[in-house]
Design a protein around this motif. Structure first.
Motif, PDB file in Angstrom:
ATOM      1  N   ARG A 172       1.480   6.892  -6.542  1.00  0.00           N
ATOM      2  CA  ARG A 172       0.440   7.885  -6.840  1.00  0.00           C
ATOM      3  C   ARG A 172       0.926   9.293  -6.517  1.00  0.00           C
ATOM      4  NH1 ARG A 172      -3.019   3.864  -4.612  1.00  0.00           N
ATOM      5  NH2 ARG A 172      -2.958   4.923  -2.595  1.00  0.00           N
ATOM      6  N   ASN A 173       1.618   9.422  -5.381  1.00  0.00           N
ATOM      7  CA  ASN A 173       2.144  10.738  -5.015  1.00  0.00           C
ATOM      8  C   ASN A 173       3.153  11.232  -6.041  1.00  0.00           C
ATOM      9  OD1 ASN A 173       0.586  10.784  -2.709  1.00  0.00           O
ATOM     10  ND2 ASN A 173       2.213  10.035  -1.372  1.00  0.00           N
ATOM     11  N   GLN A 174       4.017  10.314  -6.509  1.00  0.00           N
ATOM     12  CA  GLN A 174       5.010  10.705  -7.500  1.00  0.00           C
ATOM     13  C   GLN A 174       4.337  11.107  -8.804  1.00  0.00           C
ATOM     14  OE1 GLN A 174       8.356  11.054  -6.937  1.00  0.00           O
ATOM     15  NE2 GLN A 174       8.276  12.053  -8.940  1.00  0.00           N
ATOM     16  N   ILE A 199       2.967  14.488  -8.317  1.00  0.00           N
ATOM     17  CA  ILE A 199       4.051  15.478  -8.344  1.00  0.00           C
ATOM     18  C   ILE A 199       4.499  15.740  -9.777  1.00  0.00           C
ATOM     19  CG2 ILE A 199       6.466  15.854  -7.710  1.00  0.00           C
ATOM     20  CD1 ILE A 199       5.873  14.358  -5.097  1.00  0.00           C
ATOM     21  N   ASP A 200       4.648  14.659 -10.567  1.00  0.00           N
ATOM     22  CA  ASP A 200       5.068  14.820 -11.963  1.00  0.00           C
ATOM     23  C   ASP A 200       4.033  15.618 -12.752  1.00  0.00           C
ATOM     24  OD1 ASP A 200       7.304  13.356 -11.368  1.00  0.00           O
ATOM     25  OD2 ASP A 200       6.523  11.465 -12.162  1.00  0.00           O
ATOM     26  N   GLU A 201       2.749  15.320 -12.526  1.00  0.00           N
ATOM     27  CA  GLU A 201       1.693  16.040 -13.239  1.00  0.00           C
ATOM     28  C   GLU A 201       1.678  17.516 -12.838  1.00  0.00           C
ATOM     29  OE1 GLU A 201      -1.269  16.852 -15.857  1.00  0.00           O
ATOM     30  OE2 GLU A 201      -0.074  15.018 -15.664  1.00  0.00           O
ATOM     31  N   THR A 202       1.862  17.776 -11.550  1.00  0.00           N
ATOM     32  CA  THR A 202       1.906  19.167 -11.082  1.00  0.00           C
ATOM     33  C   THR A 202       3.093  19.907 -11.683  1.00  0.00           C
ATOM     34  OG1 THR A 202       0.855  18.529  -8.996  1.00  0.00           O
ATOM     35  CG2 THR A 202       2.028  20.633  -9.037  1.00  0.00           C
ATOM     36  N   ARG A 203       4.232  19.206 -11.763  1.00  0.00           N
ATOM     37  CA  ARG A 203       5.419  19.841 -12.344  1.00  0.00           C
ATOM     38  C   ARG A 203       5.198  20.157 -13.824  1.00  0.00           C
ATOM     39  NH1 ARG A 203       8.771  16.279 -10.877  1.00  0.00           N
ATOM     40  NH2 ARG A 203       9.494  17.322  -8.982  1.00  0.00           N
ATOM     41  N   ARG A 211       0.826  -1.209   0.000  1.00  0.00           N
ATOM     42  CA  ARG A 211       0.000   0.000   0.000  1.00  0.00           C
ATOM     43  C   ARG A 211       0.859   1.258   0.000  1.00  0.00           C
ATOM     44  NH1 ARG A 211      -3.149  -2.821   3.930  1.00  0.00           N
ATOM     45  NH2 ARG A 211      -2.227  -1.504   5.553  1.00  0.00           N
ATOM     46  N   LEU A 212       1.941   1.222   0.785  1.00  0.00           N
ATOM     47  CA  LEU A 212       2.829   2.386   0.824  1.00  0.00           C
ATOM     48  C   LEU A 212       3.477   2.624  -0.533  1.00  0.00           C
ATOM     49  CD1 LEU A 212       4.566   1.919   4.291  1.00  0.00           C
ATOM     50  CD2 LEU A 212       2.896   3.665   3.667  1.00  0.00           C
ATOM     51  N   GLN A 213       3.851   1.530  -1.203  1.00  0.00           N
ATOM     52  CA  GLN A 213       4.464   1.672  -2.518  1.00  0.00           C
ATOM     53  C   GLN A 213       3.471   2.254  -3.515  1.00  0.00           C
ATOM     54  OE1 GLN A 213       6.204  -1.919  -3.987  1.00  0.00           O
ATOM     55  NE2 GLN A 213       7.010  -0.991  -5.845  1.00  0.00           N
ATOM     56  N   GLN A 214       2.220   1.759  -3.475  1.00  0.00           N
ATOM     57  CA  GLN A 214       1.199   2.304  -4.366  1.00  0.00           C
ATOM     58  C   GLN A 214       0.946   3.778  -4.069  1.00  0.00           C
ATOM     59  OE1 GLN A 214      -2.191  -0.271  -3.852  1.00  0.00           O
ATOM     60  NE2 GLN A 214      -1.489  -1.732  -5.395  1.00  0.00           N
ATOM     61  N   SER A 215       0.880   4.102  -2.767  1.00  0.00           N
ATOM     62  CA  SER A 215       0.668   5.498  -2.389  1.00  0.00           C
ATOM     63  C   SER A 215       1.822   6.369  -2.852  1.00  0.00           C
ATOM     64  CB  SER A 215       0.507   5.601  -0.867  1.00  0.00           C
ATOM     65  OG  SER A 215       0.379   6.946  -0.462  1.00  0.00           O
ATOM     66  N   SER A 216       3.047   5.839  -2.707  1.00  0.00           N
ATOM     67  CA  SER A 216       4.218   6.595  -3.152  1.00  0.00           C
ATOM     68  C   SER A 216       4.190   6.814  -4.658  1.00  0.00           C
ATOM     69  CB  SER A 216       5.491   5.849  -2.748  1.00  0.00           C
ATOM     70  OG  SER A 216       6.635   6.510  -3.231  1.00  0.00           O
TER      71      SER A 216
END
Length: 247
Positions: free
Chosen positions: A96-98, A101-105, A89-94
């Motif tokens: 998704r967060n990445q 972040i990429d989309e925001t950038r 779950r942490l890996q999936q969350s990471s």
């Protein structure tokens, strides 16, 4: 006072020699045998303890111990499974967060290009406007910018020094000088625009468009399509005076 005689030690040494070299007595044999028996018993006890720690336990105690070990093993197996699921779950969350972040950038980079606060590179066109009679003023220049925007230009600069953005304005004065955002633009005018090069070319050369307007004023327009164009002029960042983000 008369000097005393030294003690006679010859008899004592004789007894020691006899004890060391003489035949052992029955008592000495008994003592030696006792030491051997005690040493053997001690070694046997240590080996028995090391070889089988549970030899003295009852059957019900052994059963209880085995059940306890099985229960502990099940708990460890469950804990390993829970930890593996948490890691997943942490890996999936990471991830998704990445991705966020990429989309925001990417969005920030796009906004910076559109706002003119970041350089840009890509295919596009280089438009050169020759105006020997200085008759091409603010009107035709503004039309050129608007036509390029309508054709999908994503970044525009003029003469390599002025970045054209949404808030840009074009003026001229009585002396025939053309200004963009208050900065005078010298002739010949060179407009560089990034976008689909073919579409931008057509936006300039279509009948009644910029090329026809400039030629009617005695000037000349040349359009060059390029595969890689750099727009390096930057616009000043401007804060909105009246508009606020809608919530």
């Amino acid at each position: 006072m008369a000097e005393g005689k030294a003690p006679d030690t010859s008899k004592a040494w004789a007894r020691v020699k006899h004890a060391l070299t003489g035949r052992p007595s029955r008592g000495q044999w008994v003592v030696a045998a006792l030491f051997l028996v005690l040493g053997f018993a001690a070694v046997t006890q240590v080996r028995a303890t090391n070889d089988d720690d549970f030899a003295g336990m009852r059957r019900d105690e052994l059963v209880t111990l085995l059940e306890t070990l099985d229960s502990a093993d099940e708990r460890l197996t469950q804990q390993r499974a829970e930890l593996a699921e948490t890691q997943r779950r942490l890996q999936q969350s990471s991830e998704r967060n990445q991705a966020a972040i990429d989309e925001t950038r990417r969005a920030a980079d796009t906004l910076a290009i559109l706002a003119g606060t970041a350089p840009a590179v890509g295919q596009g066109v280089v438009i050169t406007i020759e105006d020997p009679d200085e008759t091409v003023l603010a009107g035709p220049m503004l039309n050129a910018i608007e036509e390029l925007r309508d054709a999908g230009a994503e970044a525009i600069q003029v003469n390599g020094v002025v970045r054209v953005v949404a808030q840009s304005y074009v003026t001229d004065d009585a002396n025939g000088a053309v200004r963009i955002d208050g900065r005078e633009i010298k002739r010949p005018f060179v407009i560089e625009a990034i976008g689909d090069s073919h579409t931008l070319d057509q936006a300039v050369m279509f009948r009644g468009g910029l090329a026809d307007q400039v030629e009617a004023l005695g000037g000349e327009v040349d359009v060059e399509q390029v595969k890689s164009l750099e727009v390096t002029a930057l616009a000043e960042e401007r804060e909105a005076e009246y508009a606020q983000p809608a919530r």
